[in-house]
Every structure is written in C-alpha cells, then in structure tokens.
Design an enzyme around this catalytic site. Sequence first.
Site, PDB file in Angstrom:
ATOM      1  N   GLU A 164       0.826  -1.216   0.000  1.00  0.00           N
ATOM      2  CA  GLU A 164       0.000   0.000   0.000  1.00  0.00           C
ATOM      3  C   GLU A 164       0.857   1.261   0.000  1.00  0.00           C
ATOM      4  O   GLU A 164       0.456   2.288   0.551  1.00  0.00           O
ATOM      5  CB  GLU A 164      -0.930   0.001   1.211  1.00  0.00           C
ATOM      6  N   ASP A 402      -7.566 -10.646   5.868  1.00  0.00           N
ATOM      7  CA  ASP A 402      -6.754  -9.436   5.964  1.00  0.00           C
ATOM      8  C   ASP A 402      -5.438  -9.690   6.694  1.00  0.00           C
ATOM      9  O   ASP A 402      -5.275 -10.685   7.398  1.00  0.00           O
ATOM     10  CB  ASP A 402      -7.555  -8.373   6.713  1.00  0.00           C
ATOM     11  N   GLU A 451      -7.160  -6.251  -2.445  1.00  0.00           N
ATOM     12  CA  GLU A 451      -6.655  -4.897  -2.200  1.00  0.00           C
ATOM     13  C   GLU A 451      -5.355  -4.688  -2.993  1.00  0.00           C
ATOM     14  O   GLU A 451      -5.392  -4.457  -4.181  1.00  0.00           O
ATOM     15  CB  GLU A 451      -6.451  -4.692  -0.699  1.00  0.00           C
ATOM     16  N   GLU A 457      -9.722   3.801   2.261  1.00  0.00           N
ATOM     17  CA  GLU A 457      -9.504   3.838   3.706  1.00  0.00           C
ATOM     18  C   GLU A 457      -8.301   4.695   4.095  1.00  0.00           C
ATOM     19  O   GLU A 457      -8.258   5.234   5.205  1.00  0.00           O
ATOM     20  CB  GLU A 457      -9.331   2.427   4.264  1.00  0.00           C
TER      21      GLU A 457
END
Length: 650
Positions: A164, A402, A451, A457
Amino acid sequence: MKGCFILFLVSFFCAAGNAQKYKLAAPDKKLLAEIENGRQGIRVTLIKEGDSILNLTNLGLITDQTATGPLQVKRIKRNTVNEVIQPLIKEKSDKYHNSYNELVLTFRSRQSLTFRLFNEGMAYRFTTDIQDSLTVFDETLNVEFQTEDSVYFQSERSFNAAYEQPYEFKQLNELDPARLCNLPVLIQKQRGKFVMITESDLYNFPGLWVKSDGASRIRATHARYPRTLVTTDNPYSSGQVGETFDYIARVAGKRTYPWRIFAVADHEEDLISNNMVYLLASPTELKDVSWVRPGVVMFDWWAKNNIFGVDFKAGINTETAKYFIDFCAEKGFRYFLFDDGWSPKNDLLREVPGLDMPAVTAYAKSKGVDVMVWVIWNTLKDQWSEAFDQFERWGIKGIKMDFMNRDDQQMVAFYEAVASKAAEKKMVVDFHGAYKPCGLSRKYPNLLTREALIEFEQSGVSDSDNPRHHNLLPYIRMFTGAMDYIPATMRNANKKNFRHFGDYPMGWGTRAHAMALFIILSSPMTMLPGSPADYRREQECTDFLSKIPVEWDESRLLTGKIGAYTVLARRSGRNWHIGAITNDDPRMIDLSTGFLKPGRYHIEIIEDGVNAVTAATDYKRVRRSFTAGEILKLNLAPGGGWLARITPEQ
C-alpha cells in the site's frame, strides 16, 4: 484454431562460441523476440517495429538438482494458438482473444523454458521434469532498459509489506538499490512506449519482486522461505516472517513455474485492454460456479458509527446489521459485510455481545442479501476447519481475509488453500493486506477482488489517496486484476479543504469524481464506504449508483494520460457507462461518441456543479437525447469527474 509442429534442429548457430539463436514473432509480426543461448547464459532482446524495448539476461532457475553452467538444448518445439476465451466472471469483457506464438526450449538438464509472444507482449516460464523434489535457491533474471527510461513503482524496505505504498516515478538510474519494488512495475520508455512487468500463474512459489542493480538495470528477487514466524500480542501483525532459510521454495520436481510477463503498450489504452495476466493463468477446475455472484457490498467498518435518524444504538449489533440489510435489499445490493470487530480477534467461532449471527443471516436470507465476515488470516489458519464449519452453519456466503502482508511460498500456498476451501463451502473471497493479483481468480472464480493498493480507507490517515493516484491505478494496478478500491463516498472535498478523519473519512475529489471511480476502478465485488444514512440523504446519487453493473461485456479507454486524466467506457448488454476523472488540474475534454453504434441514445449524466471548485459535493444531473457520433463536452473541476449512463432509444 490451434496448430502445432515440432522442430528438432536449432534455428541457426553463431560461429563465435556456438551460441544458439532463435527468433519468435507475435501473430501480427510487430513484436519480435530474439533469444540467444550461449556461454553467458540465456539472453532475450524484445523489439517492437524495429525499436529495441528491453534485454533480458541471466534467465535461470537455481536448484539442488540442476547443474550450473550453460544450458544445452535437447530439442525445440513451436506452437501457435488462436482462440477466444469466455471468462466465468466478466471483470471487464465477455470474451478475451488468446492469440500467441510459442517456442519451447527443452534442455538436457531436464528443464525447459517456454516463450509466448502475444501482440501485446512477451511471457516466459520455466518447467522442471525431475522425479525428486527440488529445493529452489533462486530464480535469476536481469532486465536492461535505456538509461533515460523511467519507472512507476512501489518500494518497500522488506518483504513483509501491505502493498500500500504510493507510486513513485523516477528515471531507472535514480532507483535506490537498497529498496525492494513489488510488482507490477511500469516502465515508461523515452520514446513513449510502456512496458509492464508482472507475473501470472503464481502457485506454491514466492512472488516476484525487483530491485535496482545499477544504472538502467533491474534484477529479480524473492522472499526466502520462512524459518520462523514472529508471534506478538498484536493479532494484526502476528505471523510475520522472522528468520528465513537460504532458499526460496521447496517444490515437486515435476511442475511449471510462474509466467514472467513483459507487456508492451504503445499507448495508455493498450494497458487497459491487455489481458495477459488472465490468459496465462490456469483455468478453473471447479465444476459448478453458478453460485458465485458478483455484486455491491455495504460494510460496517466506518459506517456503523455514522448512522443517523434511527431509534437504536448503532454499532456492531443485530439491529445495525438488519438496518444495513434492509438498505441492501432496497437498492439491490448483493452483500452485507461484517468488518473488523464482529468477533474477538483470536476467535472466529463466536460473535461479540449484542450480535446474534444466526438471526442476522436468517433475516438477510429472507431479504435476498448475502452476509460476509472479515477475518484475520492468522486466526483463520489457527481455527481452520472449525471456522469454516461455523461459517457454513451460520449461512455466511463470503469472507474478507486481511493482514497477510507477505508473498513467500508459504503464504502464496495459503492464499490458494483459502480460495479452494471457500469454494468448497460456496463462499466468495476478498483478500486485503494482499499482494497483487496473479491469476488466482481464474482458477478460483469465487475470488472476486483484492486490495494491494492505496484505497479509500487511506483517506482517513494520509493524503496518498488523491486524484493523481486515481489516475495511476487504471494503468498500473488494474492491469493485474480487480481492485477493492471502495469508491463513491458521499463525503467529498477538494485539495484545499481535504482533512483526515479516521472514523468518518472524506474523499479527495468532487462528488462526480468519487462516483466515476465506481465505473473506472473495476471490481466484480464493489464496496461502498458510507452508511445507509449517508446514501439515503443523497438519494439521487445513490439511485444512479444502484444501476451501475459490476460485470461488463466490453471495456475501452476513450482517452487518458497516466497520472493526469482518464475517460473509460464499459458496456453491459446494450447500455454503456462512462466514467471520467482528472487530477487536481481543471480539464475540458471533447469526447467523441463515435464508438457507439449508429442511432439515437438517451444519456443521463452526473457532472461537476458550477461551484464544485470550492464545494466538492456540488454536482449537476443532466438528461437528454443525442445521436451517435456527437461530441460531448466534459468540463471537469480540479479533482473533478463526470459519469454517464447511455441507453439506446429503440
């Protein structure tokens, strides 16, 4: 149509050093691979219409059962394939053209190397045919470009990563050799072409990363096999890798290895239309996938605390869940997801006080809504059989897993185990804290999204989810597969007034921009971030969103420039949906509708309002008729957007 012929003679030999040379052309003859096997190993030069694109050197698989040194070719085989594949889940199209020329080099070491040349790029993979199991110490590859070429990439300091990081853009010679780059990596050639580097058909093997090796060269690297895993009191981080062995994998001696993809794009639209990751992945072995249902998801992570106008205490409880389910049923949304907090972190077998899961799932079933639950991967692993059996008894139809944050061999194998077990229980899957898609969703169509990107988010804690980022995602991350971005927030802000609110995040970009992301950032499972109260307050926008499909018969980029703007059209049946976004620059776009079949059409538009420059929530709804071929005038505010639904009048 498929054709196959075998050649037992080498194409030709180079007098100096007896290097073996082969040529392989793409079906349209524009892309050419020159392959040389000599004393310095295997070298590949990729050429597009006379323009040298890249060189690959040092292609190798280092194991405990294969000798080092030059590989001796035993035989060669050539093959041609031209077929149409119909995907089970129409992520962006109802059919993919699978057309390539193939060269297979089989070596005396009982290894083989397969090259495939598509019009859209090249891929290669190793195969071993050895009776015993293998320890793979490394898979080697150097990729050489021109010094002036640049690269879009995400970098990390270690292989323990959430995938990310913001995309960076630098010249190749500016890359930090101490940093690791996870895939996909996009090279922008100095003459305008693009080269996408990624992989497909990744099973029971570590994911491929790259790092700078100086100047204009990058080399492959992989996570080592875990020796120890770190156990902590924090359930989110427990199970990360501590110490490692000196090898990357232990595998069966008879197997194929992942495809290494080098897609070549002349323009941005070629990145959008490329399907190599899917085409190179293993087809599904599931006999029945009729139960796999794409759809829109409402979930409670932020939204449970942002409900208003009700007479119950909102939170993780039965009343709140039923409220969400009622909204899903009202709008035709398929799923409601219990996110983090529905159970103790270390126990998936029981709910938190105030939540009656059997009552919720029974209520959802009566409303035609499916319920999903969020899990920490490590807890799922520890309670494997018991958790899946409990989910089945409750009537759970999907899981969101997750915090894996790894792609070593052990974790890659776990991904497949989860997808397989979920398919056995007829559950859909969403992976978060996950590495990029590598074709697993073709083998297991119940894996609908994942993701591996900065998504909405992050708006609660950073500035990374911004309009420029939104204009990078379609050309980089989306190349590999579906993205769980979570679009279409109703809380919108421009650059000047955007702020971080972790419990109630706003989106950087106008209302029309946020809604257009629903169309542009494709996912057959699309999550909406707001609460039902938010979407009921914005009824006009919500009604528009509820009519946007999540599966498509056709997708095409109408115009776009990476990092700047994107106009993407998708067709479902006879209807078209178009999404347009810009970065923080205002933009006027004259959009041709020449892609439509001749005739009259009705168009319904959500566009930036006259005050969207200062009030990002300002939008305008327009309805009118037009004739195919007319020019549509798009006036995008800074961070603005535009979206439309087009239907034939007859």
